[in-house]
Design a protein around this motif. Sequence first.
Motif, PDB file in Angstrom:
ATOM      1  N   UNK A  13      36.417  18.296  31.724  1.00 24.79           N
ATOM      2  CA  UNK A  13      37.859  18.070  31.826  1.00 24.79           C
ATOM      3  C   UNK A  13      38.398  18.398  33.221  1.00 24.79           C
ATOM      4  N   UNK A  14      37.588  18.961  34.090  1.00 22.86           N
ATOM      5  CA  UNK A  14      38.012  19.289  35.453  1.00 22.86           C
ATOM      6  C   UNK A  14      37.901  18.088  36.395  1.00 22.86           C
ATOM      7  N   UNK A  15      37.333  16.997  35.929  1.00 23.37           N
ATOM      8  CA  UNK A  15      37.133  15.841  36.789  1.00 23.37           C
ATOM      9  C   UNK A  15      38.047  14.710  36.359  1.00 23.37           C
ATOM     10  N   UNK A  16      38.679  14.107  37.341  1.00 22.00           N
ATOM     11  CA  UNK A  16      39.529  12.960  37.057  1.00 22.00           C
ATOM     12  C   UNK A  16      38.621  11.769  36.742  1.00 22.00           C
ATOM     13  N   UNK A  17      38.870  11.080  35.640  1.00 18.56           N
ATOM     14  CA  UNK A  17      37.992   9.959  35.261  1.00 18.56           C
ATOM     15  C   UNK A  17      37.880   8.923  36.380  1.00 18.56           C
ATOM     16  N   UNK A  18      36.676   8.458  36.564  1.00 18.52           N
ATOM     17  CA  UNK A  18      36.317   7.406  37.514  1.00 18.52           C
ATOM     18  C   UNK A  18      36.513   7.811  38.972  1.00 18.52           C
ATOM     19  N   UNK A  19      36.567   9.104  39.230  1.00 16.78           N
ATOM     20  CA  UNK A  19      36.584   9.574  40.613  1.00 16.78           C
ATOM     21  C   UNK A  19      35.145   9.755  41.077  1.00 16.78           C
ATOM     22  N   UNK A  20      34.978  10.022  42.371  1.00 17.93           N
ATOM     23  CA  UNK A  20      33.638  10.214  42.926  1.00 17.93           C
ATOM     24  C   UNK A  20      32.949  11.409  42.262  1.00 17.93           C
ATOM     25  N   UNK A  21      33.672  12.490  42.070  1.00 23.60           N
ATOM     26  CA  UNK A  21      33.102  13.681  41.454  1.00 23.60           C
ATOM     27  C   UNK A  21      32.793  13.455  39.971  1.00 23.60           C
ATOM     28  N   UNK A  22      33.570  12.625  39.328  1.00 22.20           N
ATOM     29  CA  UNK A  22      33.320  12.300  37.926  1.00 22.20           C
ATOM     30  C   UNK A  22      31.960  11.604  37.786  1.00 22.20           C
TER      31      UNK A  22
END
Length: 173
Positions: A13-22
């Motif tokens: 839940x700490x990662x924004x969906x479809x971001x690089x970190x996700x």
Amino acid sequence: MFLLILATHLTDHHFEPYSKHYYHFVIYVTFSAIFMQIFLLASVWITVMLAVERFIGICKPFLASRCCTVNYSRIAILAIYILAILCRSPNFWENNIRTVSDYYNNTLTYIESSALSLDGHYITWYPWIIDGVITSMLPFLLLLLLNGRLIWEVRKSTKYLQRNQMLVPTDAS
């Protein structure tokens, strides 16, 4: 280790969906799940190993002094981990990591299914053999047989002790 890796999966839940970190997290979760399966398989077979040692200790006490040693246990645990890694190693080739660059030179790394994960024989037989037989049925049957035999031996020795206790004279006179 199984629980430690599982705990790291709860941070999604700490990662924004479809971001690089996700996408990096998705790669991590995909491959760390394989390590979780390795540790799960090893823990099942370590439980079986302990049941075998307990069986030998109770049912074959003369054999126990030779077989149930610290060195034997270390070798058995190492062998269990090596076999667990070998059993689960095909899972590492189920996915490929792909990196693409767009027009603006932004890179995106993602997971793609490999040809192995799409093979009909592999997706039918591998999970059935590894998950069904090696991880579930075989250890369950071994634990059932070993523990059933242990219960039988304990009941037999309890009856023997009760029968022979009545024959022992008491000093009540």
